[in-house]
Design an enzyme around this catalytic site. Structure first.
Site, mmCIF file in Angstrom:
data_model
loop_
_atom_site.group_PDB
_atom_site.id
_atom_site.type_symbol
_atom_site.label_atom_id
_atom_site.label_comp_id
_atom_site.label_asym_id
_atom_site.label_seq_id
_atom_site.Cartn_x
_atom_site.Cartn_y
_atom_site.Cartn_z
ATOM 1 N N ASP A 193 0.753 -1.320 0.219
ATOM 2 C CA ASP A 193 -0.012 0.030 -0.093
ATOM 3 C C ASP A 193 0.912 1.232 -0.193
ATOM 4 O OD1 ASP A 193 -2.150 -1.650 0.422
ATOM 5 O OD2 ASP A 193 -2.346 -1.516 2.436
HETATM 6 N N1 URA Z 1 -1.068 -6.032 3.637
HETATM 7 C C1 URA Z 1 -1.560 -4.647 3.875
HETATM 8 O O1 URA Z 1 -2.782 -4.302 4.490
HETATM 9 N N2 URA Z 1 -0.870 -3.713 3.137
HETATM 10 C C2 URA Z 1 0.325 -3.986 2.606
HETATM 11 O O2 URA Z 1 0.750 -2.927 2.130
HETATM 12 C C3 URA Z 1 0.698 -5.263 2.608
HETATM 13 C C4 URA Z 1 -0.130 -6.218 3.427
#
Ligand code: URA
Length: 230
Positions: A102
């Site tokens: 993310d």
């Molecule tokens: N899980 C998440 O919620 N975000 C990420 O960036 C990676 C795994």
């Protein structure tokens, strides 16, 4: 692609002729004679007939980036900078992300131009462990350990996540190991137990560990051992 297909894609070469060339030892893959017409040959291999190149090996690339917060795991975006901005443009051709993070998440991001390899890295059925360091709003309870170990039901995908392990570091900080890479997986797992992730940093995918000495925004090529581990 099968070796016989690579040959028969050449103008004027029938499948029968391709098989005959292979069977008689006139075809080499990466400089080695190959007599198996069914051999799977990737774009990263050189193929020659009687010493004449008919497919040049495309250079394969496997990179580890220490992703800083604020960069999108995408090739282009109108609003936010993408991780590709951090990678030299001479390396962009065919490059894609093997397991997104993310925008706010940090840490290990792997980029490659080898689609078969990245599929193995991210395919949930292969269950490569992904290790994250996570901080949360509320303390991480014993019940969270148990629920994660049982798996969390994801309504949207209609599935239960593989058992995940939590190694506690502090009351609100832990290392969590998951075996898939579903959309917002870690955040959704904590949300399901009434908690909220405040920071998320990926440390490891399988045997590929983010180097401590790689500063945020910097990248390096994976070693032959790291590539072979997937
Ligand atoms: N899980 C998440 O919620 N975000 C990420 O960036 C990676 C795994």
């Amino acid at each position: 692609m099968k070796l016989s297909r690579i040959l028969s894609n050449q103008n004027g070469v029938s499948r029968k002729r391709a098989n005959a060339l292979i069977a008689t030892g006139r075809v080499a893959v990466n400089g080695q004679v190959c007599r198996d017409s069914q051999n799977e040959v990737s774009e990263f291999c050189a193929v020659g007939v009687d010493g004449k190149a008919i497919q040049q090996a495309r250079p394969s690339r496997y990179l580890m980036l220490n992703k800083p917060a604020g960069y999108l795991s995408a090739t282009v975006d109108d609003t936010h900078p993408t991780v590709f901005r951090l990678i030299d443009s001479s390396l962009h051709d065919g490059l894609h992300i093997g397991g997104r993070l993310d925008r706010a998440s940090t840490g290990l991001l792997i980029l490659t131009n080898d689609g078969n390899w990245s599929r193995r890295l991210t395919e949930p059925k292969i269950k490569i462990p992904k290790v994250y360091r996570v901080t949360t709003e509320q303390p991480i309870t014993l019940e969270t350990h148990q629920r994660f170990a049982e798996g969390i039901w994801f309504e949207y995908e209609q599935l239960t996540t593989s058992p995940a392990q939590i190694e506690e570091i502090h009351e609100r900080e832990a290392r969590i190991t998951i075996y898939e890479g579903r959309y917002h997986q870690v955040k959704r797992m904590f949300h399901a137990v009434g908690n909220r992730v405040t920071s998320l940093h990926r440390e490891r995918m399988g045997k590929i560990q983010l180097n401590d000495e790689l500063p945020p925004g910097q990248y390096r090529s994976l070693t032959a051992e790291e590539i072979a581990s997937v």
